[in-house]
Design an enzyme around this catalytic site. Sequence first.
Site, PDB file in Angstrom:
ATOM      1  N   GLY A 113      -5.051   4.580   2.099  1.00 30.60           N
ATOM      2  CA  GLY A 113      -5.376   3.884   3.102  1.00 30.60           C
ATOM      3  C   GLY A 113      -4.573   4.488   4.995  1.00 30.60           C
ATOM      4  O   GLY A 113      -4.450   5.682   4.436  1.00 30.60           O
TER       5      GLY A 113
ATOM      6  N   LYS B 235     -12.020  -0.348 -14.321  1.00 29.75           N
ATOM      7  CA  LYS B 235     -12.404  -1.231 -13.806  1.00 29.75           C
ATOM      8  C   LYS B 235     -12.999  -2.361 -14.777  1.00 29.75           C
ATOM      9  O   LYS B 235     -12.344  -3.931 -14.562  1.00 29.75           O
ATOM     10  CB  LYS B 235     -13.524  -1.239 -12.184  1.00 29.75           C
ATOM     11  CG  LYS B 235     -12.441  -1.006 -10.861  1.00 29.75           C
ATOM     12  CD  LYS B 235     -12.491  -1.392 -10.782  1.00 29.75           C
ATOM     13  CE  LYS B 235     -11.978  -0.311  -9.781  1.00 29.75           C
ATOM     14  NZ  LYS B 235     -10.614  -1.781  -8.443  1.00 29.75           N
TER      15      LYS B 235
ATOM     16  N   GLN C 218      -7.484   3.772  -7.875  1.00 29.55           N
ATOM     17  CA  GLN C 218      -7.977   5.155  -7.307  1.00 29.55           C
ATOM     18  C   GLN C 218      -9.532   5.441  -7.283  1.00 29.55           C
ATOM     19  O   GLN C 218      -9.994   4.361  -8.431  1.00 29.55           O
ATOM     20  CB  GLN C 218      -7.392   5.771  -8.632  1.00 29.55           C
ATOM     21  CG  GLN C 218      -7.582   7.375  -9.012  1.00 29.55           C
ATOM     22  CD  GLN C 218      -8.732   7.687  -8.521  1.00 29.55           C
ATOM     23  OE1 GLN C 218      -9.343   8.436  -7.291  1.00 29.55           O
ATOM     24  NE2 GLN C 218      -9.507   7.279  -9.141  1.00 29.55           N
ATOM     25  N   ILE C 219      -9.458   5.346  -6.781  1.00 28.61           N
ATOM     26  CA  ILE C 219     -11.150   4.958  -6.157  1.00 28.61           C
ATOM     27  C   ILE C 219     -12.413   6.811  -6.277  1.00 28.61           C
ATOM     28  O   ILE C 219     -13.401   6.125  -6.145  1.00 28.61           O
ATOM     29  CB  ILE C 219     -11.060   4.410  -4.363  1.00 28.61           C
ATOM     30  CG1 ILE C 219     -10.687   5.429  -3.874  1.00 28.61           C
ATOM     31  CG2 ILE C 219     -10.842   2.835  -3.878  1.00 28.61           C
ATOM     32  CD1 ILE C 219     -11.226   5.176  -2.081  1.00 28.61           C
TER      33      ILE C 219
ATOM     34  N   ASP D 153       0.443  -0.851  -0.049  1.00 32.98           N
ATOM     35  CA  ASP D 153      -0.203   0.175  -0.130  1.00 32.98           C
ATOM     36  C   ASP D 153       1.053   1.422   0.054  1.00 32.98           C
ATOM     37  O   ASP D 153       1.324   1.290   0.176  1.00 32.98           O
ATOM     38  CB  ASP D 153      -1.026  -0.219   1.535  1.00 32.98           C
ATOM     39  CG  ASP D 153      -1.821   0.622   1.027  1.00 32.98           C
ATOM     40  OD1 ASP D 153      -2.291   2.609   1.035  1.00 32.98           O
ATOM     41  OD2 ASP D 153      -3.361  -0.146   1.284  1.00 32.98           O
TER      42      ASP D 153
ATOM     43  N   ILE E 146     -27.423  16.197   1.206  1.00 31.58           N
ATOM     44  CA  ILE E 146     -27.070  14.558   0.165  1.00 31.58           C
ATOM     45  C   ILE E 146     -27.379  15.561  -1.472  1.00 31.58           C
ATOM     46  O   ILE E 146     -27.737  16.430  -1.389  1.00 31.58           O
ATOM     47  CB  ILE E 146     -28.873  14.466   0.240  1.00 31.58           C
ATOM     48  CG1 ILE E 146     -28.582  13.511   1.354  1.00 31.58           C
ATOM     49  CG2 ILE E 146     -29.430  13.275  -1.345  1.00 31.58           C
ATOM     50  CD1 ILE E 146     -30.305  12.569   1.865  1.00 31.58           C
ATOM     51  N   PHE E 147     -26.593  14.688  -2.530  1.00 34.72           N
ATOM     52  CA  PHE E 147     -26.749  15.205  -3.645  1.00 34.72           C
ATOM     53  C   PHE E 147     -27.709  14.960  -4.662  1.00 34.72           C
ATOM     54  O   PHE E 147     -27.807  13.510  -4.908  1.00 34.72           O
ATOM     55  CB  PHE E 147     -24.736  15.436  -4.045  1.00 34.72           C
ATOM     56  CG  PHE E 147     -23.746  16.114  -3.460  1.00 34.72           C
ATOM     57  CD1 PHE E 147     -23.436  17.059  -3.353  1.00 34.72           C
ATOM     58  CD2 PHE E 147     -22.959  15.500  -2.425  1.00 34.72           C
ATOM     59  CE1 PHE E 147     -22.636  18.160  -3.136  1.00 34.72           C
ATOM     60  CE2 PHE E 147     -21.845  16.186  -1.584  1.00 34.72           C
ATOM     61  CZ  PHE E 147     -22.055  17.719  -1.968  1.00 34.72           C
TER      62      PHE E 147
ATOM     63  N   TYR F  99     -13.164   5.946 -14.557  1.00 31.32           N
ATOM     64  CA  TYR F  99     -13.682   4.599 -13.191  1.00 31.32           C
ATOM     65  C   TYR F  99     -14.139   3.524 -13.318  1.00 31.32           C
ATOM     66  O   TYR F  99     -12.976   3.013 -12.593  1.00 31.32           O
ATOM     67  CB  TYR F  99     -13.926   5.032 -11.480  1.00 31.32           C
ATOM     68  CG  TYR F  99     -13.855   4.644 -10.713  1.00 31.32           C
ATOM     69  CD1 TYR F  99     -12.918   3.987  -9.618  1.00 31.32           C
ATOM     70  CD2 TYR F  99     -15.204   3.378  -9.930  1.00 31.32           C
ATOM     71  CE1 TYR F  99     -12.542   3.524  -8.575  1.00 31.32           C
ATOM     72  CE2 TYR F  99     -15.579   2.636  -9.642  1.00 31.32           C
ATOM     73  CZ  TYR F  99     -13.923   2.778  -8.563  1.00 31.32           C
ATOM     74  OH  TYR F  99     -13.814   1.044  -7.631  1.00 31.32           O
TER      75      TYR F  99
ATOM     76  N   GLU G  27     -21.816  10.454 -11.481  1.00 29.83           N
ATOM     77  CA  GLU G  27     -22.524   9.848 -10.519  1.00 29.83           C
ATOM     78  C   GLU G  27     -23.883   9.042 -10.864  1.00 29.83           C
ATOM     79  O   GLU G  27     -25.036   9.759 -11.580  1.00 29.83           O
ATOM     80  CB  GLU G  27     -22.826  10.398  -8.879  1.00 29.83           C
ATOM     81  CG  GLU G  27     -21.782  11.599  -8.721  1.00 29.83           C
ATOM     82  CD  GLU G  27     -22.332  11.836  -7.165  1.00 29.83           C
ATOM     83  OE1 GLU G  27     -23.464  11.212  -6.501  1.00 29.83           O
ATOM     84  OE2 GLU G  27     -20.949  12.181  -6.536  1.00 29.83           O
TER      85      GLU G  27
END
Length: 315
Positions: A40, A148, A79-80, A35, A203-204, A144, A271
Site C-alpha cells: 500500500g 484465499k 500478500q497479493i 496497513d 503481454i505474457f 495464493y 497464471e
Amino acid sequence: MKDKLNILVTGGAGFIGSNIVDKYIDMGHRVWVLDNLSSGDIKNINPSAEFIEKDILSKDLDALFEKVKFDIVNHHAAQINIRKSVSDPMFDAGVNILGTINILENIKKHKIKKIIFSSSGGAIYGESEFPNKEGDFVNPISPYGIAKLSDEFYIKFYAKTYGFNYLIFRYSNVYGPRQSIKGEAGVVAIFFDNFIKNIPSIIFGSGEQKRDFVFVKDVALINSLALDFPENITINVSSGNDIKILDLYKLEKEISKSDLEVKFLPKRLGEIENSLVDNSLMKKVFKIELTSLKKGLEETFNFYNNKYSKNLDFF
C-alpha cells in the site's frame, strides 16, 4: 444500523482498500486503517481515517481491538502477488492464512459483529471456459488461490462457532485509480503507464486469454452496501463481461491515443488462461448499475495522466 459505525479496514492503504475507506468516510462512518505499507501507499490514506502502521500478523492487535470497539472488520490486507506465492508458498500462507486467523481470533475475542472479506474469483475457480457461479467447482492452481479458499473456510468456521456474520466477496480483476503498476495483477495500470511514458508493453502468453474487469468504485459501492446486508453469504463481484487481454490493450491504446505496438513473451507460472466470473447473484442482491469498461478505463487513464503531468510517481 447505527448512524455511525466503527470500521477497521485492513489493507486500507492499498488500491481497493483505500477506495473502500473513502466510501465509508463519505457515508459518515469512523474508519481505522491497518496497513504495514508493504504494497500500500501512505498517500492513498484518507486524511479523515485513523492510520495504524501494523502487520495483520502482529500479536498486539488485541490492544487496538480492545481500545476501539469495532463494529465491523473489512479485511483486505493480503500478500497479493501470484508469482510470489508460487516462488515462496510458505510466505504466502503465513500472511494470507495465518494473518487472517489472527484477525479472526480478535473478532472472536472482542465480539465483533461482522467481517467483510476480499477473496478472489479467478484464483479460486481456476481455468474456465464459462462464467463461474458461487456454487461451482473450485480449482485453485496457485498457492495464493489455495490460501484465499482456505481463508473462506476459516471465516465460515469462526462465524458459525462464535456467532458473528460474514460477507465473502470473490473479486474478478479489479481496476481503476490508484491501482499499482507493480505486479501482474495491475495490467490495466501497466498498459496505461507504458502508453503515457511511451514504453512498449508486454503481454505474457498469446493475448487471447480472457479476463473480467470490474471498476474499483463499483467494488467500493458494493462494500458500502454490505454494511447493512444481514446474511452470511459468498458473492462474486464482477462486471459479468469478459475481454481478451489483447483487446484490452487495443482499447487502452485507443484511449491513450498511442501508436505503440505490443510485445509477447511466454505465459508465466501460476497464471490461468481464462477467468470468467458470473455476477447474477451480485446484481440480484445489490441492484447497482455497473460502470462500463470504456468509461472506467477513461477515468483511470485520466487519473494516471494527471499524475504524470504533475511529475508524481505512480504507485
